[in-house]
Scaffold this active site. Sequence first.
Site, short mmCIF file in Angstrom:
data_model
loop_
_atom_site.label_atom_id
_atom_site.label_comp_id
_atom_site.label_asym_id
_atom_site.label_seq_id
_atom_site.Cartn_x
_atom_site.Cartn_y
_atom_site.Cartn_z
N GLU A 56 0.81 -1.23 0.00
CA GLU A 56 0.00 0.00 0.00
C GLU A 56 0.83 1.27 0.00
O GLU A 56 0.45 2.26 -0.61
CB GLU A 56 -0.96 0.02 1.21
N HIS A 125 -11.47 -5.34 9.47
CA HIS A 125 -11.92 -5.06 8.10
C HIS A 125 -13.21 -4.25 8.06
O HIS A 125 -13.76 -4.05 7.01
CB HIS A 125 -12.20 -6.39 7.36
#
Lengths: 326, 349, 326
Positions: A56, A125
């Site tokens: 990322e 999440h």
Amino acid sequence: MAREIPYIAAINEAIHLEMARDDTVLYFGQNLATTENDEFVKAFGHDRVRVTPISETAEIGMAVGAALAGLRPVVELYMAEFMLVAMDQVVNEAPRFRYMSGGKVKVPLVLKAGYGFTAGWAGQHTGSIYGMFMGVPGLKVALPATAADAKGLMATAIRDDNPVCFFHHYLLTLEPGEVPEGEYLVPFGQADIRRAGGDVTIVATGWMVGKALAAAEALASEGIDAEVIDPRTLEPLDIATILTSVEKTGRLVLVDQATRHASASAVIAAEVAEHGFSALKAPIAQVTGLDATVPYSEPMEAYVLPDEAKIAGAVHQVLGSAPVTA
Amino acid sequence: MTDSEQAPGLDGEQLVWIFTQMLRIREFEERVKRSFEESPGVIRGHTHLADGAEASIVGSLAALRPGDQLMTTYRCHGYPIALGTDPNAIMAEIYGRKDGLCGGYGGSMHLVDTERGFLGTSGIVGQGIPQATGVAYAAQIRNRTRSPQVVLCFFGDGASKQGAFSESLNVASLWKLPIVYVMENNSYNVVTRVEQEDANAAAGEPLAVKAKAFSMPGVTVDGGDPVAVHQRVATAVARARSGDGPTLVESKVYRLSAHGNIIAPPGVPLHFPEHEAIEVFGAPEEYEAAKRGDPVPRFRARLVTEGIISADEADRIAGEVRAEMQSAVDFALDSPHPEAEAALNYVYA
Amino acid sequence: MAQLDSGVAPALLRTMWRIRRFEERVAQLKRTMQVHGLVHLSIGGEGVAAAVCHQLRDDDAMYSGHRAHGHAIAKGAPLGPLMAELMGRVDGLCHGLGGSMHVVDVEHGLFGATGVVGGNIPLALGTALAARMRGSDQATVVFFGDGAVQAGHFSESVNLAALWELPVILVCENNGFAEFTPRSAHTSIELVSDVVSVYGFRRQTVDGSDVPALWAAFAEILDTAREGRGPMLLECLTHRRRGHYEGDAEAYRDQLAEEEWRRRDPVARLQADAIAAGWLDEAAVAAMAEEAADEVEVAVAFARASPFPEPELMEELVYAKAGSEE
């Protein structure tokens, strides 16, 4: 012409249209573009559509660099939590570059990330963490609640010359909606009054908008006429529309899936308390996620989230029409 | 990299140019440092000097051609100087003035000169590496029908421990991006020695070995020799431009100043402390040795010895450079501060 | 080098069958929504889990990732509470708070699983450091997949582990895929061993379906760790039998033949080896598989009988209280 398509299809349609319109738009991220059958690869090729490793920091950092070099990347991050790995690039680099350069450069990029996936995806999440990205000068935040807004806000995000966090709610993924065909833009900083009403103002974000509307329908049968507003973007945030509504109703309920001190509702509450105080007939009520990491087990997961009953309860609270329940 | 891939040599004119730019960078950095005594308070915050790294900076940039691009760290003054950015504007930026390169918005750590291909810096160790990688991605895809631009990414040895470094080099290698990663290894990360934080250095290996983890060539070069640096970087640039992908060039330098000026709250006068070798590690002999190997007089001596320039010519150039940087200081001191309200400009495009 | 023998092999096989039957049952339960959320199965990874964990003590520390069931079972997690966790019940290992990707079983040394790829690797360094500081011979093992290797925190951890010579054991299950993309889309280095070789790691690459080889390789690695030396990498080349997660349509795996699977099924291979070596006969093996299935049914019944947690439980657990034990 409008037709009904799912929320996720509307987002993809926007990206597709923008990529067709402007060949400087890129789309990359993990688990994309891995076969020749991928619709984006077929349309735009491997230069503009690429798969990345689980990296990322590199993904978002590269987007910054490519933007500095005149391209317009859209980074597919899948989940807002995955941005946390690369917070420096999101908060400390992308939005600050233009300013620190004295306006010499701009960083047009879109960070596309799903959020709020309460369906047993559990603690890491499932958060609604857009609060971390509000109040970052130079960074914009879009939070569509309908398929049409998802398309329009994504198109606007791509055309915006600034870094934009585009957060799409996972539970709205398959939610159908009427979406105009062709070019369709929804401006940033313009809230949408989803339901007009005179008794109470309910401001809700993302998945909560649908719950607020459902609560409003139920309240209507009790003779309570609620106005439901969706800000659609958190940065810029259309406080003016909310204040106008509060002038009319005098009562405000804020609904947000995020936890209280990291929510858009806390920011809105402060603005209204400061600028709309004289219009208020009752204290503002906030219905937010509870202060816990989202648990896995279903009943607990439901417990920490706002729902129609809690929203209705808050409406009664500000109307003084029912005792406050814990 | 084989010998047959060596870049073409440098002619006399180019060598003189290199020497001149090295002198300009040195003089500029000296004047920045002297500002703390001559004009206390004009430089706020943290400034980082490149004295000692001139040969590496200029040798690297000499390998570029117009249209190529670069990104650097916060130790960024030397690059735009060599690229031709007006030193008046750079000094004014460091002084936070309206006529600064970035209008006073960025300061010492955040110089930008897009017209000369210098797309910016990051103040956060390592975070410019993925950005430069993105610039190279853009260069790759917009230049399919012609020879691409190449991107130089400058960073220090400290940055090579950041996840940003490994992620970026992995992707650049996989995508064969037209980029050269130039690691200026000065053996220090602020007050930490490289052997204290790097497993390869602790094992006595050159940091260039890290390139193996990314399937790219890694080379180590004496960063005090601009000709050697140019040769290595030019070879890597040619490789990148041909589409064969990136290279990691470890350029060994020694910074002659401390990491930066002291960090202190407002009210405490800022200044440059002694180099960490002396102040922290009690190894003044290391510092003395580095001073003896100072690349600027070293290169001057070489050029004079080889008859490229005369001692008088070298002195003349030095005199011009001194005058140039004096002007930069004067200009900066004279430049007004920006309007306070200007603080709200440029937040959004 | 330790070798498998007639004493050890049956125990390993028993564990591997327990994992296999457990995971098959979880797949069924997921299809009927009795297990919800995101579930990643360890079918195909039983050999690695058993060969590693059977050599560890209860007090040895283990970290795993989102694909943790097999590791947990092999390390000693009781099947009932594990199943209850997947069903979100109060008698689950984490009282239903964590779910599949976040199982913790401190009693057996499972300090945690994480849903963020590679996020557990730095944690393992800390545990190994603590062990050394205490002068303990506690081993620390962290499991991750090949996709994690490209994440920046992997390299950061590798450098630090090598620099401080931490007795940490990295076990990489390299199945050639990260989520839905092959390794070649992530990096140009095929073997994870080659990535860490730059840092002077002691390392071994073994066929992940060859339990005797895994056993011997890990035994050697463990000896080194117990002497306080390290770090080490055990790279296990495995084959992931089902999709990345349950529901994954696996279009990308069409080319993998059943033939290939049979060759690489660690359970089938160890059984064949054990029978050939005369340690077990067909009947004994079949009995093992059945007993495992029975145990799993007991676990399912246990889980179903366990109530859902009361919401108030969560409030207790967000922050540790002074003097609290849990």
